[in-house]
Enzyme design. Structure first.
Site, short mmCIF file in Angstrom:
data_model
loop_
_atom_site.label_atom_id
_atom_site.label_comp_id
_atom_site.label_asym_id
_atom_site.label_seq_id
_atom_site.Cartn_x
_atom_site.Cartn_y
_atom_site.Cartn_z
N MET F 1 0.86 -1.18 0.00
CA MET F 1 0.00 0.00 0.00
C MET F 1 0.90 1.24 0.00
O MET F 1 1.79 1.28 0.82
CB MET F 1 -0.85 -0.02 1.28
CG MET F 1 -2.17 0.67 1.19
SD MET F 1 -2.02 2.41 1.57
CE MET F 1 -1.27 2.42 3.18
N PRO F 2 0.71 2.21 -0.84
CA PRO F 2 -0.27 2.31 -1.93
C PRO F 2 0.02 1.37 -3.11
O PRO F 2 1.14 0.92 -3.30
CB PRO F 2 -0.13 3.78 -2.38
CG PRO F 2 0.59 4.47 -1.29
CD PRO F 2 1.48 3.44 -0.68
N TYR F 3 -1.05 1.14 -3.89
CA TYR F 3 -1.00 0.34 -5.10
C TYR F 3 -1.23 1.26 -6.30
O TYR F 3 -2.27 1.91 -6.38
CB TYR F 3 -2.07 -0.75 -5.06
CG TYR F 3 -1.91 -1.64 -3.86
CD1 TYR F 3 -1.00 -2.70 -3.88
CD2 TYR F 3 -2.62 -1.42 -2.70
CE1 TYR F 3 -0.81 -3.50 -2.76
CE2 TYR F 3 -2.45 -2.22 -1.57
CZ TYR F 3 -1.53 -3.25 -1.62
OH TYR F 3 -1.34 -4.04 -0.51
#
Lengths: 61, 61, 61, 61, 61, 61
Positions: F1-3
């Site tokens: 995360m983030p993607y």
């Protein structure tokens, strides 16, 4: 084109999101050769009860 | 990796969503051989006015 | 409904993918209460040069 | 099948969204040969602070 | 904006795909009020071994 | 995360894609505060016959 989607947990400030769109656009434009005007960025936010790793939601930790 | 997205109508309880993440993670790990720690699950909820089948939204039925 | 997308590196056998669709469908049906007939599963495969973690593609490791 | 996702800024009326699902379903069915009953449409709405073009969010203009 | 993604099984002709993009763009423009120039369409094709309904892949039927 | 998902036309070199993953990861980490190790980047390539703007596919221009 290119189209960039950034998926992340909610909680970032408007200031952070603004900078995110700016800097990601620069990075994509510089490395792909696409003009900045053509780069589109979407932000998608998740909540902790809709995101799980290793079988466990973040809201359950 | 793997990354699993489950898109469904809103309305499930937190208990159901918790079990969904657990059981889907198990199913993916067992069949792909990926360790459970690497399996990521995203839940995305839809509302009835944003989902249509055969040209008709669920909110219009 | 529900619609499930499993994104993973290429390389799994047809036998594994077949089992993946079966078991994920069972898991989703049991935990959400949706009938099995309504569960849809999509598999999306990635190549190592199109997937990066920590700034590094798997093909560059 | 087919599955159609329409991503757009929030602000359209329910009347517009209803017509959108109807007309897009017709267009997809006519051109692909898929029966209307098989066409699924998802609407996804964005907010102006989560959508940027040329490095600038719509909410910052 | 709007951004439309049509996900379907492979096998349509170029003629069908060309018409699909034209007609879907018209439908979206007419119903949302967005100018045609702003409508973007992506086609994503699936293979029968990567698509399952009711726990069974189309390639296994 | 983030993607992060970057969707673009095919044709970039491996060198460009490698730099894209590096620079986008840096941009996301710096602006969101997420550690680089947590940033995941997916590249998705499109062909010109599967991408249309204003009702016209790039392959038809």
């Amino acid at each position: 084109m290119p189209y960039v989607t950034v998926k992340m947990l909610e909680g970032r400030t408007e200031h952070q999101k603004k900078a995110l769109v700016e800097k990601v656009t620069d990075a994509v434009s510089e490395t792909t050769g696409a003009p900045k005007e053509k780069v589109v960025v979407f932000i998608e936010e998740m909540t902790k009860n809709h995101y799980g790793v290793a079988g466990k939601r973040l809201s359950d930790e």
